[in-house]
Motif scaffolding. Sequence first.
Motif, short mmCIF file in Angstrom:
data_model
loop_
_atom_site.label_atom_id
_atom_site.label_comp_id
_atom_site.label_asym_id
_atom_site.label_seq_id
_atom_site.Cartn_x
_atom_site.Cartn_y
_atom_site.Cartn_z
N LEU A 191 55.27 30.32 38.69
CA LEU A 191 55.69 28.86 38.24
C LEU A 191 55.23 28.73 36.57
O LEU A 191 55.97 28.06 36.00
CB LEU A 191 54.90 27.81 38.80
CG LEU A 191 55.29 27.51 40.21
CD1 LEU A 191 54.38 26.58 41.06
CD2 LEU A 191 56.86 26.92 40.22
N ALA A 192 54.27 29.44 36.30
CA ALA A 192 53.95 29.32 34.72
C ALA A 192 54.98 30.19 33.98
O ALA A 192 55.14 29.73 32.86
CB ALA A 192 52.60 30.23 34.76
N PHE A 193 56.02 30.84 34.62
CA PHE A 193 56.91 31.67 33.67
C PHE A 193 58.29 30.87 33.71
O PHE A 193 58.97 30.88 33.00
CB PHE A 193 57.00 33.12 33.98
CG PHE A 193 55.93 34.04 33.66
CD1 PHE A 193 55.93 34.23 32.17
CD2 PHE A 193 54.92 34.19 34.22
CE1 PHE A 193 54.92 35.17 31.65
CE2 PHE A 193 53.92 35.14 33.83
CZ PHE A 193 53.91 35.42 32.50
N VAL A 194 58.42 30.23 34.91
CA VAL A 194 59.75 29.65 35.01
C VAL A 194 60.08 28.12 34.86
O VAL A 194 60.81 27.54 34.82
CB VAL A 194 60.38 29.93 36.44
CG1 VAL A 194 60.41 31.64 36.49
CG2 VAL A 194 59.68 29.42 37.46
N VAL A 195 58.58 27.59 34.85
CA VAL A 195 58.82 25.98 34.98
C VAL A 195 59.19 25.62 33.50
O VAL A 195 59.20 25.96 32.49
CB VAL A 195 57.22 25.46 34.85
CG1 VAL A 195 56.36 25.73 33.81
CG2 VAL A 195 57.51 24.05 35.14
N ARG A 196 60.31 24.63 33.69
CA ARG A 196 60.91 23.84 32.83
C ARG A 196 61.02 22.27 32.62
O ARG A 196 60.33 21.86 33.82
CB ARG A 196 62.54 24.44 32.49
CG ARG A 196 62.72 25.77 32.11
CD ARG A 196 62.32 26.28 30.78
NE ARG A 196 62.48 27.64 30.57
CZ ARG A 196 61.58 28.72 30.63
NH1 ARG A 196 60.37 28.33 31.37
NH2 ARG A 196 61.81 30.00 30.55
N ASN A 197 61.56 21.77 32.06
CA ASN A 197 61.60 20.05 32.37
C ASN A 197 62.30 19.72 33.50
O ASN A 197 62.54 18.50 33.92
CB ASN A 197 62.23 19.45 30.96
CG ASN A 197 61.18 19.51 29.81
OD1 ASN A 197 60.07 19.45 30.36
ND2 ASN A 197 61.60 19.41 28.63
N ASP A 198 63.39 20.73 34.04
CA ASP A 198 64.06 20.37 35.35
C ASP A 198 63.35 20.75 36.34
O ASP A 198 63.53 22.08 36.59
CB ASP A 198 65.39 21.21 35.01
CG ASP A 198 66.41 20.69 36.21
OD1 ASP A 198 65.82 19.75 36.97
OD2 ASP A 198 67.63 21.33 36.36
#
Length: 539
Positions: A369-376
């Motif tokens: 999650l730390a690497f892939v989380v975005r605003n979507d």
Amino acid sequence: MSTAASAPDTDMDVRASWVPMIAIAFGQAIMSFNVASLPVAMGGMVDSFGVAPTVVATGIVAYSMIVAGFVMLGAKLVQRFGALQVFRIAVVVFGSAQILMTFSPNATAMITAQGLCGAAGAVIVPALVALIAENYRGSQQATALGALGSARAGAGVLAFLIGGVLGTYIGWRPVFGILVVVSAIVLLLSFRLKPDQGRPEVQIDMIGVLFAASAIALISFGFNNLNGWGLVLASPNAPFNILGVSPAPVMIVIGIVLGQAFFLWTRRREASMRTPLLPLEVLDSPQERAAVYAMFSVVALEAALNFSVPLYIQIVQGRSPLATAVAMLPFNLTVFFAAMLIVRFYERVTPRQIGRFGFAACALALLWLAFVVRNDWSSGPVLLGLILFGVGQGSLVTLLFNVLVTASPKHLAGDVGSLRGTTNNLAAAVGTAVSGALLVGLLSSAVMRQLTANPTLPIEIQSQVNLDSITFVSNDQLASVIQATSATPEQKMEALRINTESRLLALKIGFLIMAGLALLALLPAGRLPNYRPGEIPDK
């Protein structure tokens, strides 16, 4: 802790009806639904009461703190007056508190209502375990304990779904009004439970209650105010200071000292053959202590995730409670099914193996999650991370509870329930408080780093925008603040950019830190029982 081959089910096991379990599961569900609804209702409460999101978090902490502080007292009340009678009284108190919650005019009333819910929960938690021990035996008992974990997870799913829909289209108050009705249903269903006899000879150690409640209150309150009062040095918001030091860390240290005093007092009381508040027999082996440490870790991580995600979606992105429910649905459904299905693996996989797998899954999920989380939040990679965390979390909560219950004799079932309640709720309070303080602290650091020597935002504009003191706010809220300043359009865009980038960076670093904590939890997981397949501990 000795082990022995499990005996085949007795006729009593086969004939036992599952109808009483409905009342027990619903008793767990109303508590879990209440707590899970608070993050979903965060945006609505912030608007209704005109308070910061951290004030809503205080309601969560108040509930968890009171349950953790008084659940051991609740276990003694269950033993002395009987689990069924005490359970019914607590359900009535819980339903009354939900009436206050539904019609609360301000944040103070909301926090008071959650405090009353916590007082009821402090009795319900040990009563549920005692009622399971009274109504079920053998493999049915293990299944019932798994169902209790599933009820907790299932209530979380319903809280996000129902809370999301009602919060978006009607308001947050009907969400808690539902609990008034369900509490009445639980009270009616309780008459299908097998009556038990209280033990008037059970003593209540009030000094132990004072030690335990004071320790947990100070630890919870200290963690909850780390951000507002200062991590080390006292901030201007601190009510007082000790030679310039913030009272928050001082409270935590004093709370830990009082916790040690509680165990010393308990050992002294047991040595003099008097009834302790918590029999240390439930913690007499390294495996049982490891189960408690592991349970604290996974519940704290769950609380941190359950606070961080709704905070970001509702407050940062300004999206609806329904959007929060949709984003969290994969996680909550996974927790529900993992808690229910992990029981099927008990005869093939050891608790130690399941524990290591669970924490490894949580750590990998948070790192992902730390690497892939975005605003979507609806993106596939983010959903995959939430599902993976749900698999680990759901497996661990059911497993660790089962380890504690099966390791103790039936007459200590209420004490095991109180230990579980203390651990779970202290972990939830600490996890929620620490995640809030951590994310706000990371946000402040990220903003200050970008403001330093920023040529687009000179000092005079920074002082007008006051960007370095803003917590988690949406871009729309920040834009309304900027409108009242003399900032140019270019400067306004730069302030919004800093706010957007800093919030996302704070969340990413927060996930990384949580992943590190999950990896550390592999240590107590490695001390869990290593039963051979088909073996259970002696009662």
